[in-house]
Design a protein around this motif. Structure first.
Motif, mmCIF file in Angstrom:
data_model
loop_
_atom_site.group_PDB
_atom_site.id
_atom_site.type_symbol
_atom_site.label_atom_id
_atom_site.label_comp_id
_atom_site.label_asym_id
_atom_site.label_seq_id
_atom_site.Cartn_x
_atom_site.Cartn_y
_atom_site.Cartn_z
ATOM 1 N N UNK A 171 0.220 -1.444 0.447
ATOM 2 C CA UNK A 171 -0.542 -0.171 -0.005
ATOM 3 C C UNK A 171 0.880 1.428 0.466
ATOM 4 N N UNK A 175 1.008 4.701 -2.632
ATOM 5 C CA UNK A 175 1.671 5.832 -2.259
ATOM 6 C C UNK A 175 2.584 6.689 -2.766
ATOM 7 N N UNK B 93 -5.220 -0.609 2.253
ATOM 8 C CA UNK B 93 -4.806 0.613 3.293
ATOM 9 C C UNK B 93 -3.871 -0.436 4.597
ATOM 10 N N UNK B 94 -3.769 0.991 5.245
ATOM 11 C CA UNK B 94 -2.932 -0.025 5.687
ATOM 12 C C UNK B 94 -3.129 0.028 7.608
ATOM 13 N N UNK B 95 -3.673 -1.089 7.809
ATOM 14 C CA UNK B 95 -4.674 -1.674 8.451
ATOM 15 C C UNK B 95 -4.987 -0.607 9.980
ATOM 16 N N UNK B 97 -3.656 1.420 10.729
ATOM 17 C CA UNK B 97 -3.362 3.317 10.627
ATOM 18 C C UNK B 97 -4.836 3.271 11.039
ATOM 19 N N UNK B 101 -5.402 8.883 7.998
ATOM 20 C CA UNK B 101 -4.079 8.668 8.106
ATOM 21 C C UNK B 101 -4.090 8.176 6.909
ATOM 22 N N UNK B 102 -4.523 6.948 7.449
ATOM 23 C CA UNK B 102 -4.340 6.178 5.417
ATOM 24 C C UNK B 102 -4.982 7.098 4.465
ATOM 25 N N UNK B 105 -1.673 9.279 4.128
ATOM 26 C CA UNK B 105 -1.546 8.966 3.323
ATOM 27 C C UNK B 105 -1.517 8.955 1.637
ATOM 28 N N UNK B 106 -2.748 8.736 1.145
ATOM 29 C CA UNK B 106 -3.165 9.001 -0.456
ATOM 30 C C UNK B 106 -2.968 10.056 -0.882
ATOM 31 N N UNK B 145 -9.356 2.659 13.751
ATOM 32 C CA UNK B 145 -7.845 1.371 12.546
ATOM 33 C C UNK B 145 -8.952 1.688 11.899
ATOM 34 N N UNK B 161 -9.120 6.938 -2.010
ATOM 35 C CA UNK B 161 -7.811 7.321 -1.666
ATOM 36 C C UNK B 161 -7.140 6.947 -3.240
#
Lengths: 304, 264
Positions: A171, A175, B93-95, B97, B101-102, B105-106, B145, B161
């Motif tokens: 991911x 990104x 996705x970052x689980x 976070x 926040x996800x 990041x995008x 989260x 995202x």
């Protein structure tokens, strides 16, 4: 009992210094999800650099800063082994750790051990019982500042990308995050903190030793895991998680003090530590199995 | 806008497990194209996407996006131009976070990441409006989260995202395949909405022939590492699942389509 209580401040102070080290381990082990064994070497590097510079006449704060930088360099080397040479993280750390043994001896001019006395230098922390409360106070302030800085850092854009790299590398790359750079940065930061802890411990014990970091990773992991098992349910915020790591280290040293008082030989301490950490590392795994079985049995019953 | 020229890719070359995944793919996408990609397992669909995104290097050939040769650009640098949604809802996705926040990041894809705050207050407000459109109640859970969300919710967030920062190309790799039919339909509707609203050029792999026909203005079929059919315009609109089955049977010379395609 009173005898035991009066001996408590020392393991608490010791636990706090190792807690700083454990915060460094947390950055790689928990945030980046890498196992980094560089710390066994970079911890001693921090101590060696500090003692040599301070006895050479440098201001202690500047010496500590340079210790930090030396640790960063060690982490950088591991990072390069891992990301540019494609060596698995754990092996990269072992390589750097081995190399650091020679480097640390060189730093200390070929001696395995270099002393620094509180009589000649105004050290921040010391194991002397008459100043142990001052030492604890200094450690509390030091840790509070460290945690505040890390809390801020991992909330920044850069900090987010390091956390994301550990959490989900695919991911992160999708990104636009350079996951290799982030891994190197994490290793640099982690080993810098570890070296800083080494500088503190050398002050505390009054000398730097080429072997002072042996088994540091195990103590760091012990602190991280004890902290998580003991406080994981209540401390969810990132800063509080770091606090629980330090508390984990303190608990570890109190337990060590108790078992030594109960008659464990100091020679057997590393064996004991390894077994305790192995046990704690196993707990989450066993827990997941037990829960699964219970659920399964219930479902079977419901079917019947 | 995207030009794929004679791209080849072989995995495990020279070993017993050698797999020729792509054998000379040529494809040109026009601005605003919404292309659906179908083909059996191992036809090379996912490999094609992974070549575009730079997950693996190509053996031969070149990939040109809007006039720039991106063939040798590392994955994280290409990300600037590409929005991606994966088959596995966990991947996008970052689980560990938070939702905000996800998204943040995008929102910084392709930008330099400094020591400024990772999420600003203003962004959180913008994210709330964005999430409201999903109608999943996520706008009130910015600090949750992502790991606590369901597969469908995670896929919807990933889609948001992927469409942030106006990517030149949106790449969807069977992004509804791991979802239950109802959720899949919802995510697909959301996909249509986003694509038609922002007019992003889109490449969507699917196993569902009906979706492949219904969505987009162009359909390509892959087999054995090559594009065997490229249908667009009126011709595509008049396609039926039975036509596709026939084409597929002809292409794979008697071998019939796999079960997943028959069932869907």
């Amino acid at each position: 009992m009173i005898n035991f209580l009066s001996s408590l401040p020392t393991p608490v102070a010791q636990g706090m210094i190792w807690g700083v080290m454990a915060i460094g381990v947390f950055v790689t082990f928990k945030v980046l999800e890498l196992s980094d064994l560089t710390v066994d070497g970079s911890f001693a590097t921090g101590g060696a650099v500090f003692v040599v510079l301070t006895t050479g006449g440098m201001n202690i704060y500047l010496s500590m800063l340079i210790s930090f930088v030396a640790g960063c360099v060690a982490g950088f080397v591991t990072g390069i082994f891992h990301t540019k040479f494609g060596i698995p993280a754990i092996l990269s750390g072992i390589l750097t750790q081995l190399a650091l043994y020679s480097v640390n001896l060189r730093i200390m001019g070929g001696k395995a051990n270099t002393a620094i006395s509180w009589r000649n230098f105004d050290l921040l922390v010391s194991s002397r019982t008459d100043v142990i409360y001052e030492t604890i106070l200094v450690c509390v302030i030091f840790i509070a500042v460290l945690i505040a800085v890390l809390y801020w850092f991992f909330g920044t854009e850069l900090g987010h990308s390091i956390r994301s790299t550990g959490c989900n590398a695919a991911m992160s790359r999708a990104n636009g995050i350079n996951t290799n750079t982030c891994k190197v940065l994490g290793l640099v930061l982690s080993n810098g903190i570890v070296a800083l802890a080494g500088a503190l411990l050398s002050q505390f014990q009054g000398f730097a030793d080429v072997n002072m970091g042996r088994g540091a990773i195990v103590i760091g992991l012990a602190a991280v895991i004890i902290g998580e098992v003991a406080f994981g349910k209540i401390f969810r915020n990132f800063a509080l998680k770091l606090v629980s790591v330090v508390l984990g280290a303190i608990i570890y040293y109190i337990v060590i003090t108790i078992v030594l008082k109960l008659g464990l030989r100091t020679d057997d301490l590393k064996l004991f530590s390894a077994l305790v950490v192995g046990l704690f590392l196993g707990i989450p795994y066993w827990k997941s199995k037990v829960h699964f079985n219970k659920k399964e049995k219930k479902e079977v019953k419901a079917d019947a | 806008m995207l030009e794929i020229r004679d791209v080849h890719k072989t995995f495990n070359a020279g070993t017993i497990n050698e797999k020729k995944a792509l054998t000379g793919v040529n494809l040109t996408l026009n601005d605003g194209d919404f292309v659906t990609v179908i083909g059996g397992n191992g036809a090379g669909k996912s490999t094609l996407l992974n070549m575009i995104t730079g997950v693996y290097p190509v053996d031969k050939g070149s990939i040109i996006l809007d006039g720039t040769d991106i063939t040798k650009l590392p994955e994280h640098k290409r990300a600037k131009f590409l929005g991606r949604v994966f088959q596995d809802p966990m991947t996008g996705t970052s689980g560990g976070m938070q939702i905000d926040e996800n998204l943040a990041i995008a929102a910084r894809r392709g930008k330099f990441r400094s020591l400024l705050p990772g999420v600003t207050k203003k962004e959180r407000e913008e994210f709330k409006t964005l999430l409201k459109k999903l109608d999943l109640g996520l706008e009130n859970r910015l600090s949750s989260k992502v790991g606590l969300l369901s597969g469908g919710q995670r896929q919807a967030v990933t889609l948001l995202m992927a469409s942030m920062q106006n990517p030149k190309l949106l790449l969807l790799d069977e992004h509804t395949a791991a979802l239950d039919p109802q959720t899949a339909a919802k995510v697909l509707a959301l996909t249509e909405e986003i694509v038609s609203e922002s007019k992003i050029t889109t490449l969507m792999i699917t196993h569902n022939m009906k979706d492949a026909i219904r969505l987009g203005n162009r359909l390509i079929m892959m087999n054995n590492g090559q594009i065997i059919y490229d249908i667009s315009g009126e011709e595509k609109k008049n396609l039926k699942v039975s036509d596709l089955m026939e084409l597929f049977a002809k292409a794979s010379s008697g071998e019939f389509a796999n079960d997943r395609m028959l069932l869907s």
